[in-house]
Design a protein around this motif. Structure first.
Motif, PDB file in Angstrom:
ATOM      1  N   ARG A  39      25.883  12.438  49.609  1.00  7.25           N
ATOM      2  CA  ARG A  39      27.264  12.856  49.854  1.00  7.25           C
ATOM      3  C   ARG A  39      28.182  12.446  48.702  1.00  7.25           C
ATOM      4  NH1 ARG A  39      29.634  11.382  55.565  1.00  7.25           N
ATOM      5  NH2 ARG A  39      31.330  12.619  54.622  1.00  7.25           N
ATOM      6  N   ASP A  42      27.548  14.762  45.853  1.00 11.01           N
ATOM      7  CA  ASP A  42      28.088  16.078  46.181  1.00 11.01           C
ATOM      8  C   ASP A  42      29.603  16.099  45.989  1.00 11.01           C
ATOM      9  OD1 ASP A  42      27.855  18.814  47.511  1.00 11.01           O
ATOM     10  OD2 ASP A  42      29.258  17.799  48.868  1.00 11.01           O
ATOM     11  N   ALA A  43      30.285  15.033  46.402  1.00 16.18           N
ATOM     12  CA  ALA A  43      31.739  14.968  46.246  1.00 16.18           C
ATOM     13  C   ALA A  43      32.138  14.961  44.777  1.00 16.18           C
ATOM     14  CB  ALA A  43      32.282  13.725  46.946  1.00 16.18           C
ATOM     15  N   ARG A  45      30.358  16.081  42.176  1.00 18.15           N
ATOM     16  CA  ARG A  45      30.048  17.365  41.552  1.00 18.15           C
ATOM     17  C   ARG A  45      31.002  18.457  42.015  1.00 18.15           C
ATOM     18  NH1 ARG A  45      23.709  16.032  42.595  1.00 18.15           N
ATOM     19  NH2 ARG A  45      23.334  14.918  40.625  1.00 18.15           N
ATOM     20  N   ARG A  46      31.397  18.388  43.289  1.00 15.98           N
ATOM     21  CA  ARG A  46      32.355  19.369  43.809  1.00 15.98           C
ATOM     22  C   ARG A  46      33.697  19.220  43.094  1.00 15.98           C
ATOM     23  NH1 ARG A  46      32.146  17.792  48.548  1.00 15.98           N
ATOM     24  NH2 ARG A  46      34.099  16.642  48.718  1.00 15.98           N
ATOM     25  N   THR A  47      34.100  17.974  42.851  1.00 14.46           N
ATOM     26  CA  THR A  47      35.353  17.733  42.131  1.00 14.46           C
ATOM     27  C   THR A  47      35.306  18.357  40.744  1.00 14.46           C
ATOM     28  OG1 THR A  47      35.735  15.670  43.319  1.00 14.46           O
ATOM     29  CG2 THR A  47      36.878  15.941  41.215  1.00 14.46           C
ATOM     30  N   ARG A  49      33.418  20.758  39.727  1.00 12.20           N
ATOM     31  CA  ARG A  49      33.350  22.215  39.821  1.00 12.20           C
ATOM     32  C   ARG A  49      34.723  22.821  40.102  1.00 12.20           C
ATOM     33  NH1 ARG A  49      30.169  22.354  43.612  1.00 12.20           N
ATOM     34  NH2 ARG A  49      31.527  22.887  45.354  1.00 12.20           N
ATOM     35  N   ILE A  50      35.467  22.218  41.030  1.00  8.74           N
ATOM     36  CA  ILE A  50      36.789  22.748  41.382  1.00  8.74           C
ATOM     37  C   ILE A  50      37.736  22.657  40.191  1.00  8.74           C
ATOM     38  CG2 ILE A  50      38.830  22.335  42.811  1.00  8.74           C
ATOM     39  CD1 ILE A  50      36.913  21.476  45.061  1.00  8.74           C
ATOM     40  N   GLU A  53      36.771  25.245  37.584  1.00 14.34           N
ATOM     41  CA  GLU A  53      37.242  26.575  37.961  1.00 14.34           C
ATOM     42  C   GLU A  53      38.746  26.704  37.718  1.00 14.34           C
ATOM     43  OE1 GLU A  53      35.966  26.788  41.994  1.00 14.34           O
ATOM     44  OE2 GLU A  53      33.871  27.278  41.482  1.00 14.34           O
ATOM     45  N   ALA A 181      41.092  19.097  44.200  1.00 13.03           N
ATOM     46  CA  ALA A 181      39.717  18.675  44.467  1.00 13.03           C
ATOM     47  C   ALA A 181      39.641  17.705  45.629  1.00 13.03           C
ATOM     48  CB  ALA A 181      39.112  18.049  43.217  1.00 13.03           C
ATOM     49  N   GLY A 183      40.771  17.963  48.521  1.00  9.40           N
ATOM     50  CA  GLY A 183      40.691  18.602  49.827  1.00  9.40           C
ATOM     51  C   GLY A 183      41.953  18.469  50.640  1.00  9.40           C
ATOM     52  N   THR A 190      43.273  18.443  40.658  1.00  9.16           N
ATOM     53  CA  THR A 190      43.177  19.652  39.840  1.00  9.16           C
ATOM     54  C   THR A 190      44.501  19.946  39.146  1.00  9.16           C
ATOM     55  OG1 THR A 190      41.608  20.537  41.450  1.00  9.16           O
ATOM     56  CG2 THR A 190      42.509  22.078  39.846  1.00  9.16           C
TER      57      THR A 190
END
Length: 353
Positions: A39, A42-43, A45-47, A49-50, A53, A181, A183, A190
């Motif tokens: 987790r 994942d957090a 990598r998600r940051t 990625r966002i 983008e 990022a 949430g 971001t």
């Protein structure tokens, strides 16, 4: 209701003063944290990625309005005043620092301090860059009103295209209204990345528009690693050089070599560098006849040299490249006339390695 325990301390004047002790109410326990590797990764990598983008969207958002701001800043007679509150304020400080170090006079002014006198720092020759994701930051109100009153160009950097800040601005720089990022907490992540990237883009565009060089950059970075990286050979060279002319007996050359203390002596013909004798050359040619020989009999002909405008880092690379390291190198003009001597210790002391 929380109860505070007190104790009494007697002062020399016999005045009793009460100081709070510790509370008898236990502090609330911190929630336990379960470190779930999957987790957490994942957090993170998600940051990334966002925010990536968001940066891709920013790349497409640059337009003629950004060119207009670069043109304004390139011809600005005064300073760029950067302002923002909270995280936007931290970004504004960074943008001001980056611009100032690359040839655009800039400084940060806190909007709250501006409302209490610091507006006097801003002149009609300046411009203001105000940062706010929403464009509705109340603390910017006095600053924007001041800009309108005294015709100070106001640049808005915001995601709020129809916000109060956008409407009040003379130049509008829009960042994409990309998701944060963080949430649902909506912590600035971001948005601050995009504003910082926009500031970097302005700085780089100004560098290229002005033809700002590495030498110019070094002027604003005299200390630390950056300063050392842009030092020139001419900045570190010794003007008092050990030099003798061709035909000089080694006995005289040794006296010059010893008196200067660089472990070498340069050999010239008509003022032009033709050779060098180092401690290593002396060891290789050691013999009873050495002192009676002319210097050209043992010198290394056509020694390496550098120009005064060469970077000191390049001089160090020249001295340490290959199997045969050299401790000293002469700094010469285009005709090979010696102007100074550069020793490896000078380069290391300057922070080059």
């Amino acid at each position: 209701m929380r109860r505070i325990l007190m104790r009494t301390v007697a002062c020399p004047e016999r005045i009793e003063i009460e100081f709070p002790l510790m509370s008898d109410t236990p502090s609330p326990a911190r929630p336990s944290i379960r470190l779930d590797t999957a987790r957490i990764l994942d957090a993170m990598r998600r940051t990334a990625r966002i925010e990536r983008e968001g940066l891709a969207a920013l790349e497409e958002a640059f337009d003629e309005r950004a060119v207009g701001v670069v043109s304004l800043l390139a011809t600005l007679k005064g300073r760029l005043i950067c302002a923002g509150v909270g995280k936007s304020g931290h970004v504004a400080r960074k943008i001001a620092a980056t611009l100032a170090s690359t040839g655009t006079p800039a400084q940060y002014v806190h909007p709250a301090e501006a409302s209490h006198g610091d507006l006097g720092m801003i002149t009609s020759s300046d411009a203001v860059l105000a940062l706010s994701k929403s464009g509705e930051t109340r603390e910017l109100g006095d600053l924007t009103a001041y800009c309108r009153r005294f015709a100070v160009p106001l640049i808005a950097l915001t995601a709020g295209a129809t916000s109060a800040l956008a409407r009040a601005s003379d130049h509008l720089l829009l960042v994409p209204d990309a998701p944060e990022a963080a949430g649902e907490t909506r912590a600035p992540t971001t948005s601050t990345t995009l504003m910082m990237a926009y500031g970097d883009a302005l700085a780089v565009a100004l560098i290229e528009a002005r033809g700002f060089t590495a030498s110019d950059f070094a002027t604003f970075h005299p200390g630390g690693t950056l300063g050392a990286a842009f030092l020139k050979a001419g900045d570190l060279m010794h003007a008092d050089m050990p030099l003798v002319a061709e035909g000089t007996p080694m006995s005289d050359a040794l006296i010059v070599m010893s008196s200067k203390g660089f472990g070498c002596v340069g050999i010239t013909r008509g003022g032009v560098l033709t050779g060098i004798i180092t401690d290593g050359d002396l060891r290789r040619h050691m013999s009873p006849e050495l002192t009676g020989l002319p210097v050209e009999a043992i010198m290394t002909a056509n020694p390496k040299s550098v120009a005064p405008s060469d970077l000191a880092a390049d001089a160090l690379r020249l001295m340490t490249a290959g199997d045969h390291k050299i401790l000293s190198v002469f700094v010469c003009d285009e005709t090979r006339k010696p102007l100074g001597l550069l020793h490896i210790h000078d380069l290391l002391r300057a922070g080059l390695s």
